[in-house]
Design a protein around this motif. Structure first.
Motif, PDB file in Angstrom:
ATOM      1  N   ALA A  22      33.228  42.200  31.455  1.00  0.00           N
ATOM      2  CA  ALA A  22      33.711  40.823  31.386  1.00  0.00           C
ATOM      3  C   ALA A  22      34.791  40.689  30.313  1.00  0.00           C
ATOM      4  O   ALA A  22      35.780  39.972  30.491  1.00  0.00           O
ATOM      5  CB  ALA A  22      32.548  39.877  31.101  1.00  0.00           C
ATOM      6  N   ALA A  23      34.611  41.398  29.206  1.00  0.00           N
ATOM      7  CA  ALA A  23      35.623  41.385  28.140  1.00  0.00           C
ATOM      8  C   ALA A  23      36.944  41.930  28.653  1.00  0.00           C
ATOM      9  O   ALA A  23      38.021  41.380  28.358  1.00  0.00           O
ATOM     10  CB  ALA A  23      35.139  42.202  26.947  1.00  0.00           C
ATOM     11  N   CYS A  24      36.896  43.002  29.438  1.00  0.00           N
ATOM     12  CA  CYS A  24      38.125  43.582  29.984  1.00  0.00           C
ATOM     13  C   CYS A  24      38.862  42.580  30.866  1.00  0.00           C
ATOM     14  O   CYS A  24      40.090  42.460  30.809  1.00  0.00           O
ATOM     15  CB  CYS A  24      37.805  44.845  30.777  1.00  0.00           C
ATOM     16  N   TYR A  25      38.115  41.857  31.697  1.00  0.00           N
ATOM     17  CA  TYR A  25      38.745  40.853  32.552  1.00  0.00           C
ATOM     18  C   TYR A  25      39.393  39.753  31.711  1.00  0.00           C
ATOM     19  O   TYR A  25      40.539  39.346  31.954  1.00  0.00           O
ATOM     20  CB  TYR A  25      37.704  40.243  33.499  1.00  0.00           C
ATOM     21  N   ARG A  26      38.673  39.250  30.734  1.00  0.00           N
ATOM     22  CA  ARG A  26      39.213  38.178  29.890  1.00  0.00           C
ATOM     23  C   ARG A  26      40.433  38.658  29.095  1.00  0.00           C
ATOM     24  O   ARG A  26      41.400  37.915  28.912  1.00  0.00           O
ATOM     25  CB  ARG A  26      38.133  37.663  28.938  1.00  0.00           C
ATOM     26  N   LEU A  27      40.375  39.902  28.602  1.00  0.00           N
ATOM     27  CA  LEU A  27      41.511  40.445  27.851  1.00  0.00           C
ATOM     28  C   LEU A  27      42.730  40.611  28.750  1.00  0.00           C
ATOM     29  O   LEU A  27      43.863  40.331  28.350  1.00  0.00           O
ATOM     30  CB  LEU A  27      41.132  41.780  27.216  1.00  0.00           C
ATOM     31  N   ALA A  28      42.511  41.080  29.975  1.00  0.00           N
ATOM     32  CA  ALA A  28      43.625  41.228  30.911  1.00  0.00           C
ATOM     33  C   ALA A  28      44.281  39.881  31.179  1.00  0.00           C
ATOM     34  O   ALA A  28      45.512  39.779  31.284  1.00  0.00           O
ATOM     35  CB  ALA A  28      43.139  41.859  32.210  1.00  0.00           C
ATOM     36  N   ALA A  29      43.463  38.833  31.282  1.00  0.00           N
ATOM     37  CA  ALA A  29      44.012  37.495  31.459  1.00  0.00           C
ATOM     38  C   ALA A  29      44.797  37.062  30.216  1.00  0.00           C
ATOM     39  O   ALA A  29      45.894  36.497  30.322  1.00  0.00           O
ATOM     40  CB  ALA A  29      42.890  36.504  31.748  1.00  0.00           C
ATOM     41  N   GLN A  30      44.250  37.368  29.051  1.00  0.00           N
ATOM     42  CA  GLN A  30      44.913  37.009  27.800  1.00  0.00           C
ATOM     43  C   GLN A  30      46.279  37.679  27.684  1.00  0.00           C
ATOM     44  O   GLN A  30      47.247  37.068  27.211  1.00  0.00           O
ATOM     45  CB  GLN A  30      44.023  37.409  26.615  1.00  0.00           C
ATOM     46  N   TYR A  31      46.366  38.931  28.138  1.00  0.00           N
ATOM     47  CA  TYR A  31      47.619  39.682  28.035  1.00  0.00           C
ATOM     48  C   TYR A  31      48.475  39.577  29.295  1.00  0.00           C
ATOM     49  O   TYR A  31      49.426  40.327  29.474  1.00  0.00           O
ATOM     50  CB  TYR A  31      47.315  41.153  27.726  1.00  0.00           C
ATOM     51  N   ARG A  32      48.126  38.672  30.193  1.00  0.00           N
ATOM     52  CA  ARG A  32      48.910  38.355  31.389  1.00  0.00           C
ATOM     53  C   ARG A  32      49.084  39.562  32.302  1.00  0.00           C
ATOM     54  O   ARG A  32      50.190  39.867  32.766  1.00  0.00           O
ATOM     55  CB  ARG A  32      50.264  37.761  30.996  1.00  0.00           C
ATOM     56  N   MET A  33      47.991  40.221  32.570  1.00  0.00           N
ATOM     57  CA  MET A  33      48.005  41.350  33.499  1.00  0.00           C
ATOM     58  C   MET A  33      47.243  41.023  34.783  1.00  0.00           C
ATOM     59  O   MET A  33      46.760  41.914  35.469  1.00  0.00           O
ATOM     60  CB  MET A  33      47.391  42.589  32.829  1.00  0.00           C
ATOM     61  N   THR A  34      47.137  39.739  35.117  1.00  0.00           N
ATOM     62  CA  THR A  34      46.340  39.350  36.269  1.00  0.00           C
ATOM     63  C   THR A  34      47.220  38.997  37.467  1.00  0.00           C
ATOM     64  O   THR A  34      48.428  38.803  37.344  1.00  0.00           O
ATOM     65  CB  THR A  34      45.459  38.137  35.943  1.00  0.00           C
ATOM     66  N   ASP A  35      46.587  38.904  38.620  1.00  0.00           N
ATOM     67  CA  ASP A  35      47.244  38.505  39.863  1.00  0.00           C
ATOM     68  C   ASP A  35      46.342  37.479  40.549  1.00  0.00           C
ATOM     69  O   ASP A  35      45.801  37.718  41.628  1.00  0.00           O
ATOM     70  CB  ASP A  35      47.463  39.735  40.757  1.00  0.00           C
ATOM     71  N   LEU A  36      46.144  36.333  39.862  1.00  0.00           N
ATOM     72  CA  LEU A  36      45.279  35.250  40.304  1.00  0.00           C
ATOM     73  C   LEU A  36      43.853  35.767  40.530  1.00  0.00           C
ATOM     74  O   LEU A  36      43.162  36.101  39.576  1.00  0.00           O
ATOM     75  CB  LEU A  36      45.846  34.567  41.551  1.00  0.00           C
ATOM     76  N   ILE A  37      43.397  35.899  41.785  1.00  0.00           N
ATOM     77  CA  ILE A  37      42.027  36.347  42.068  1.00  0.00           C
ATOM     78  C   ILE A  37      42.004  37.787  42.582  1.00  0.00           C
ATOM     79  O   ILE A  37      40.941  38.294  42.941  1.00  0.00           O
ATOM     80  CB  ILE A  37      41.339  35.428  43.092  1.00  0.00           C
ATOM     81  N   TYR A  38      43.169  38.440  42.609  1.00  0.00           N
ATOM     82  CA  TYR A  38      43.248  39.765  43.229  1.00  0.00           C
ATOM     83  C   TYR A  38      43.244  40.884  42.181  1.00  0.00           C
ATOM     84  O   TYR A  38      43.385  40.648  41.002  1.00  0.00           O
ATOM     85  CB  TYR A  38      44.498  39.853  44.109  1.00  0.00           C
ATOM     86  N   THR A  39      43.125  42.094  42.673  1.00  0.00           N
ATOM     87  CA  THR A  39      42.955  43.336  41.903  1.00  0.00           C
ATOM     88  C   THR A  39      41.615  43.310  41.175  1.00  0.00           C
ATOM     89  O   THR A  39      40.935  42.284  41.123  1.00  0.00           O
ATOM     90  CB  THR A  39      44.110  43.640  40.934  1.00  0.00           C
ATOM     91  N   HIS A  40      41.253  44.461  40.608  1.00  0.00           N
ATOM     92  CA  HIS A  40      39.883  44.610  40.103  1.00  0.00           C
ATOM     93  C   HIS A  40      39.820  45.514  38.883  1.00  0.00           C
ATOM     94  O   HIS A  40      40.690  46.346  38.659  1.00  0.00           O
ATOM     95  CB  HIS A  40      38.980  45.222  41.186  1.00  0.00           C
ATOM     96  N   ILE A  41      38.760  45.314  38.132  1.00  0.00           N
ATOM     97  CA  ILE A  41      38.323  46.270  37.115  1.00  0.00           C
ATOM     98  C   ILE A  41      36.863  46.554  37.448  1.00  0.00           C
ATOM     99  O   ILE A  41      36.078  45.625  37.655  1.00  0.00           O
ATOM    100  CB  ILE A  41      38.429  45.708  35.688  1.00  0.00           C
ATOM    101  N   THR A  42      36.498  47.804  37.529  1.00  0.00           N
ATOM    102  CA  THR A  42      35.133  48.164  37.905  1.00  0.00           C
ATOM    103  C   THR A  42      34.525  49.119  36.888  1.00  0.00           C
ATOM    104  O   THR A  42      35.236  49.846  36.192  1.00  0.00           O
ATOM    105  CB  THR A  42      35.084  48.818  39.300  1.00  0.00           C
ATOM    106  N   ALA A  43      33.198  49.112  36.853  1.00  0.00           N
ATOM    107  CA  ALA A  43      32.473  49.996  35.940  1.00  0.00           C
ATOM    108  C   ALA A  43      31.226  50.524  36.626  1.00  0.00           C
ATOM    109  O   ALA A  43      30.555  49.796  37.367  1.00  0.00           O
ATOM    110  CB  ALA A  43      32.085  49.251  34.665  1.00  0.00           C
ATOM    111  N   ARG A  44      30.932  51.780  36.377  1.00  0.00           N
ATOM    112  CA  ARG A  44      29.700  52.374  36.893  1.00  0.00           C
ATOM    113  C   ARG A  44      28.507  51.839  36.096  1.00  0.00           C
ATOM    114  O   ARG A  44      28.563  51.753  34.868  1.00  0.00           O
ATOM    115  CB  ARG A  44      29.771  53.894  36.770  1.00  0.00           C
ATOM    116  N   VAL A  45      27.443  51.460  36.791  1.00  0.00           N
ATOM    117  CA  VAL A  45      26.220  51.033  36.111  1.00  0.00           C
ATOM    118  C   VAL A  45      25.584  52.281  35.506  1.00  0.00           C
ATOM    119  O   VAL A  45      25.279  53.242  36.222  1.00  0.00           O
ATOM    120  CB  VAL A  45      25.249  50.340  37.083  1.00  0.00           C
ATOM    121  N   PRO A  46      25.383  52.319  34.195  1.00  0.00           N
ATOM    122  CA  PRO A  46      24.989  53.575  33.538  1.00  0.00           C
ATOM    123  C   PRO A  46      23.631  54.128  33.944  1.00  0.00           C
ATOM    124  O   PRO A  46      23.408  55.330  33.875  1.00  0.00           O
ATOM    125  CB  PRO A  46      25.019  53.215  32.047  1.00  0.00           C
ATOM    126  N   ASP A  47      22.704  53.270  34.363  1.00  0.00           N
ATOM    127  CA  ASP A  47      21.358  53.761  34.668  1.00  0.00           C
ATOM    128  C   ASP A  47      20.965  53.521  36.124  1.00  0.00           C
ATOM    129  O   ASP A  47      19.781  53.422  36.446  1.00  0.00           O
ATOM    130  CB  ASP A  47      20.335  53.127  33.729  1.00  0.00           C
TER     131      ASP A  47
END
Length: 253
Positions: A22-47
């Protein structure tokens, strides 16, 4: 909102991953690296083998919280109770890399203005400045095949990326990977900055001074072998999070 209060069925390890994603998404928005609702950041669930976290489809990135993230399998299908939908087509690129590399636990894909601009340039990312040289011989390219809905393209994406941490999807955008949120975001932050500088330099219309290959390779090796690199990255990530805690503290909810 704490993990125990909001999601009692989620492990502490998954909750920490949710907060960082969630931090990565918010930071990307802060630094203007977003495309409205498109593109993604994903993470593997560790367990949870074969499970990943992705943004709820339709949310702006500055709206995303730890609890709103959706858990999916490698085919992009939901594996948790969530009122939010996902965009399975958007997971095609991410699933390819997650499936092929255990080290790529985190994958970020953007359609930023500067990133897409450089992806449209025949020569791609140029060795023009110190920041971009960290990607010298460390960024790959993948030719455009249309909107990424063809599952057969996944193997070609993986082959294009190889062992590099960054991929420029030609005529499309940027992608970075990492073993941690900090590594992935650090790679994207500086790849995006490199693209911004390149576009700015080209816009002057002045002749460009490229760094010679031998020197570019030397600087790339300096980056790769920097003493305290992990410590520096940890300090950078902490600085990003302090910024976020000041402007968008709700990402932890």
């Amino acid at each position: 909102m704490t993990q125990s209060a909001s999601q009692p069925d989620i492990s502490a390890a998954e909750w920490q991953t949710r907060v960082e994603l969630a931090a990565c998404y918010r930071l990307a928005a802060q630094y203007r690296m977003t495309d409205l609702i498109y593109t993604h950041i994903t993470a593997r669930v560790p367990d949870a083998a074969g499970h990943f976290l992705i943004n709820p489809y339709g949310f702006r990135w500055e709206e995303i919280t730890a609890s709103s993230l959706v858990k999916i399998d490698v085919e992009g299908k939901k594996v948790c109770n969530s009122p939010h939908g996902v965009n399975p087509a958007g997971f095609t690129i991410h699933s390819a890399i997650h499936r092929a590399s255990h080290a790529a636990a985190w994958v970020m894909h953007t359609h930023s203005r500067a990133g897409v601009a450089v992806s449209c340039m025949e020569e791609g990312l140029l060795p023009l400045n110190q920041i971009s040289l960290q990607f010298y011989d460390r960024v790959s390219y993948h030719d455009f095949e249309g909107i990424a809905t063809n599952l057969e393209e996944r193997e070609r994406i993986v082959a294009s990326l190889g062992d590099n941490p960054a991929l420029i999807l030609r005529n499309h955008g940027l992608l970075t990977t990492g073993g941690t949120a900090a590594q992935m975001f650090n790679n994207m932050f500086y790849l995006e900055r490199s693209c911004e500088i390149q576009v700015a330099a080209l816009s002057t219309g002045q002749p460009l001074r490229r760094v010679p290959d031998a020197l570019a390779r030397h600087v790339a090796q300096q980056y790769a072998g920097s003493m305290g690199e992990e410590d520096d990255m940890a300090l950078e990530w902490a600085a990003h999070l302090r910024l976020l805690d000041n402007v968008h503290p709700g990402y932890k909810d």
